[in-house]
Design a protein around this motif. Structure first.
Motif, PDB file in Angstrom:
ATOM      1  N   ARG A  23       0.866  -1.175   0.000  1.00  0.00           N
ATOM      2  CA  ARG A  23       0.000   0.000   0.000  1.00  0.00           C
ATOM      3  C   ARG A  23       0.900   1.221   0.000  1.00  0.00           C
ATOM      4  O   ARG A  23       2.089   1.098   0.319  1.00  0.00           O
ATOM      5  N   ASP A 110      -7.078  -8.660   4.986  1.00  0.00           N
ATOM      6  CA  ASP A 110      -7.421  -7.671   6.005  1.00  0.00           C
ATOM      7  C   ASP A 110      -6.844  -8.056   7.360  1.00  0.00           C
ATOM      8  O   ASP A 110      -6.330  -7.212   8.100  1.00  0.00           O
ATOM      9  N   TRP A 131      -9.576   4.589   1.918  1.00  0.00           N
ATOM     10  CA  TRP A 131     -10.539   3.696   1.274  1.00  0.00           C
ATOM     11  C   TRP A 131     -11.460   4.464   0.336  1.00  0.00           C
ATOM     12  O   TRP A 131     -11.787   3.974  -0.740  1.00  0.00           O
ATOM     13  N   LEU A 196      -7.752   2.503  -3.371  1.00  0.00           N
ATOM     14  CA  LEU A 196      -7.168   1.204  -3.024  1.00  0.00           C
ATOM     15  C   LEU A 196      -7.631   0.109  -3.985  1.00  0.00           C
ATOM     16  O   LEU A 196      -6.881  -0.841  -4.264  1.00  0.00           O
ATOM     17  N   LEU A 197      -8.846   0.239  -4.488  1.00  0.00           N
ATOM     18  CA  LEU A 197      -9.332  -0.740  -5.462  1.00  0.00           C
ATOM     19  C   LEU A 197      -8.524  -0.636  -6.751  1.00  0.00           C
ATOM     20  O   LEU A 197      -8.141  -1.660  -7.347  1.00  0.00           O
ATOM     21  N   ALA A 200      -5.032  -2.154  -6.204  1.00  0.00           N
ATOM     22  CA  ALA A 200      -5.067  -3.619  -6.200  1.00  0.00           C
ATOM     23  C   ALA A 200      -5.228  -4.159  -7.616  1.00  0.00           C
ATOM     24  O   ALA A 200      -4.604  -5.156  -7.998  1.00  0.00           O
ATOM     25  N   THR A 224      -9.965  -6.672  -1.056  1.00  0.00           N
ATOM     26  CA  THR A 224     -10.218  -5.230  -1.086  1.00  0.00           C
ATOM     27  C   THR A 224     -11.622  -4.938  -1.591  1.00  0.00           C
ATOM     28  O   THR A 224     -12.342  -4.109  -1.021  1.00  0.00           O
ATOM     29  N   ARG A 227     -14.347  -5.665   1.062  1.00  0.00           N
ATOM     30  CA  ARG A 227     -14.463  -4.638   2.102  1.00  0.00           C
ATOM     31  C   ARG A 227     -15.125  -3.371   1.546  1.00  0.00           C
ATOM     32  O   ARG A 227     -15.987  -2.777   2.203  1.00  0.00           O
TER      33      ARG A 227
END
Length: 234
Positions: A23, A110, A131, A196-197, A200, A224, A227
């Motif tokens: 990350r 997670d 997020w 974050l999506l 990924a 990801t 969540r």
């Protein structure tokens, strides 16, 4: 910037662990065996060691002992052991050898990220993941919050269907279809302000271009997505 050393002789496990931890603001060093882990830890500072218990030549306990015995920059770093062995005796031996915790593989992305974040020593701050970026989503929607809400609801529905779609591509080993689907997902992530999506998804495409089917990166992407789906669902 936290720096984490990840050592595992299983290429798939190594890729998954690194993908799950990657990350912004976190750097991962990869070692394919215990000897490589010792050399990396001795040459460069690491804030946390994530070592597989069983590796050819030099297992996790031996690697940790060698790292601790050297005057290297990672000598005092906290260490977590990973293992597929759920036997209590194995865990007790690993804890006795100096590991602060033992994780049984497979471990969810997670869960792993949370444990690693708490294991980092005081003073080493891991940046909180972003997020949802409301400012980015509002810019994409022309400042209309109602549109942002509607688009995020549609994305939540899209994420529900994503696991089945990716499984279909995996069964057919259809790399082109997977790449095209990820580009569409990137567009949705950008419009809805969920960085974050997109990160990924980018890691999946990079692994797809560099090697075989990116099982580990897809698993991290789906974690990801799961969540985010719960966060964005109306």
């Amino acid at each position: 910037m936290p720096r984490i050393l990840v050592a595992d002789d299983n290429p798939l496990s190594l890729r998954y662990l690194v993908a799950a931890l990657a990350r912004p603001g976190v750097e991962c060093s990869e070692a394919a065996d215990g000897d490589a882990a010792v050399e990396l830890a001795s040459a460069r500072r690491h804030d946390l060691l994530l070592l597989d218990a069983r590796m050819p030549g030099c297992g996790g306990a031996e690697a940790l002992a060698r790292i601790r015995s050297r005057a290297g920059p990672s000598r005092g770093a906290p260490a977590i052991a990973t293992t597929a062995d759920d036997e209590a005796a194995t865990h007790e031996a690993l804890l006795a050898s100096g590991f602060s915790r033992v994780l049984v593989k497979p471990v969810g992305a997670d869960v792993l990220a949370g444990i690693v974040s708490r294991a980092l020593p005081p003073g080493v701050a891991e940046p909180a993941p972003t997020w949802v970026d409301d400012a980015q989503a509002l810019r994409a929607a022309g400042g209309d919050a109602t549109i942002v809400t509607a688009l995020r609801g549609l994305l939540a529905q899209e994420l529900v269907a994503l696991p089945e779609e990716l499984q279909r591509y995996a069964r057919a080993a259809d790399a082109r279809a997977l790449d095209e689907r990820l580009h569409r997902l990137d567009a949705s992530a950008g419009i809805c302000g969920v960085p974050l999506l997109r990160e990924a998804s980018t890691r999946v495409r990079a692994a797809l271009a560099a090697s075989g089917w990116p099982d580990a990166e897809i698993a991290a992407l789906l974690a990801t997505a799961h969540r985010l789906q719960r966060m964005l669902a109306p």
